[in-house]
Motif scaffolding. Structure first.
Motif, mmCIF file in Angstrom:
data_model
loop_
_atom_site.group_PDB
_atom_site.id
_atom_site.type_symbol
_atom_site.label_atom_id
_atom_site.label_comp_id
_atom_site.label_asym_id
_atom_site.label_seq_id
_atom_site.Cartn_x
_atom_site.Cartn_y
_atom_site.Cartn_z
ATOM 1 N N LYS A 8 0.832 -1.207 0.000
ATOM 2 C CA LYS A 8 0.000 0.000 0.000
ATOM 3 C C LYS A 8 0.865 1.256 0.000
ATOM 4 O O LYS A 8 0.568 2.225 -0.714
ATOM 5 C CB LYS A 8 -0.956 -0.003 1.188
ATOM 6 N N VAL A 9 1.936 1.255 0.761
ATOM 7 C CA VAL A 9 2.868 2.390 0.777
ATOM 8 C C VAL A 9 3.498 2.559 -0.608
ATOM 9 O O VAL A 9 3.608 3.677 -1.124
ATOM 10 C CB VAL A 9 3.943 2.213 1.871
ATOM 11 N N CYS A 11 2.202 1.711 -3.428
ATOM 12 C CA CYS A 11 1.162 2.243 -4.316
ATOM 13 C C CYS A 11 0.960 3.741 -4.106
ATOM 14 O O CYS A 11 0.793 4.482 -5.080
ATOM 15 C CB CYS A 11 -0.153 1.505 -4.097
ATOM 16 N N ILE A 12 0.981 4.177 -2.866
ATOM 17 C CA ILE A 12 0.866 5.610 -2.581
ATOM 18 C C ILE A 12 2.002 6.360 -3.270
ATOM 19 O O ILE A 12 1.776 7.378 -3.932
ATOM 20 C CB ILE A 12 0.901 5.887 -1.060
ATOM 21 N N GLU A 13 3.217 5.875 -3.107
ATOM 22 C CA GLU A 13 4.383 6.540 -3.694
ATOM 23 C C GLU A 13 4.298 6.593 -5.212
ATOM 24 O O GLU A 13 4.550 7.635 -5.824
ATOM 25 C CB GLU A 13 5.676 5.839 -3.262
ATOM 26 N N TYR A 15 1.609 6.321 -7.135
ATOM 27 C CA TYR A 15 0.469 7.128 -7.567
ATOM 28 C C TYR A 15 0.753 8.621 -7.414
ATOM 29 O O TYR A 15 0.497 9.395 -8.327
ATOM 30 C CB TYR A 15 -0.785 6.740 -6.783
ATOM 31 N N LYS A 16 1.301 9.007 -6.264
ATOM 32 C CA LYS A 16 1.564 10.433 -6.034
ATOM 33 C C LYS A 16 2.607 10.963 -7.005
ATOM 34 O O LYS A 16 2.485 12.086 -7.488
ATOM 35 C CB LYS A 16 1.946 10.708 -4.578
ATOM 36 N N GLY A 23 1.777 13.191 -0.585
ATOM 37 C CA GLY A 23 1.374 11.965 0.083
ATOM 38 C C GLY A 23 0.030 12.114 0.778
ATOM 39 O O GLY A 23 -0.826 11.233 0.709
ATOM 40 N N THR A 26 -2.821 12.034 -1.691
ATOM 41 C CA THR A 26 -3.020 10.683 -2.195
ATOM 42 C C THR A 26 -3.735 9.823 -1.167
ATOM 43 O O THR A 26 -4.687 9.112 -1.500
ATOM 44 C CB THR A 26 -1.671 10.049 -2.587
ATOM 45 N N VAL A 27 -3.301 9.885 0.077
ATOM 46 C CA VAL A 27 -3.940 9.108 1.144
ATOM 47 C C VAL A 27 -5.408 9.515 1.280
ATOM 48 O O VAL A 27 -6.286 8.660 1.400
ATOM 49 C CB VAL A 27 -3.185 9.273 2.478
ATOM 50 N N PHE A 30 -7.291 8.017 -1.632
ATOM 51 C CA PHE A 30 -7.405 6.568 -1.484
ATOM 52 C C PHE A 30 -8.461 6.208 -0.437
ATOM 53 O O PHE A 30 -9.232 5.269 -0.626
ATOM 54 C CB PHE A 30 -6.058 5.959 -1.094
ATOM 55 N N PHE A 36 -7.673 1.682 -0.503
ATOM 56 C CA PHE A 36 -6.921 0.832 0.421
ATOM 57 C C PHE A 36 -7.585 -0.534 0.579
ATOM 58 O O PHE A 36 -6.898 -1.566 0.607
ATOM 59 C CB PHE A 36 -6.751 1.502 1.784
#
Length: 66
Positions: A8-9, A11-13, A15-16, A23, A26-27, A30, A36
């Protein structure tokens, strides 16, 4: 940290960076669209694909939920 959380981390990185977002932005997105939960549910399939595919898949998932 669990493998699912690491994914998940990741994917955040990815995507952002692709969408020039922070970040926090993005969170928030999500969480708003249930990304998530989606990533957790399909971890077994998604974690073995490439970053480009994952970002595109997340984009399609969000579009379908708007």
């Amino acid at each position: 940290m669990s493998k699912t959380m690491q994914f998940k981390v990741f994917c955040i990185e990815q995507y952002k960076n692709k969408h020039n977002m922070t970040g926090a932005e993005t969170v928030k997105m999500f969480k708003e669209f249930g990304v998530f939960d989606y990533l957790g549910s399909f971890f077994d399939v998604l974690h073995s694909t490439g970053a480009k595919y994952i970002v595109e898949d997340i984009d399609m998932f969000i579009e379908a939920r708007q």
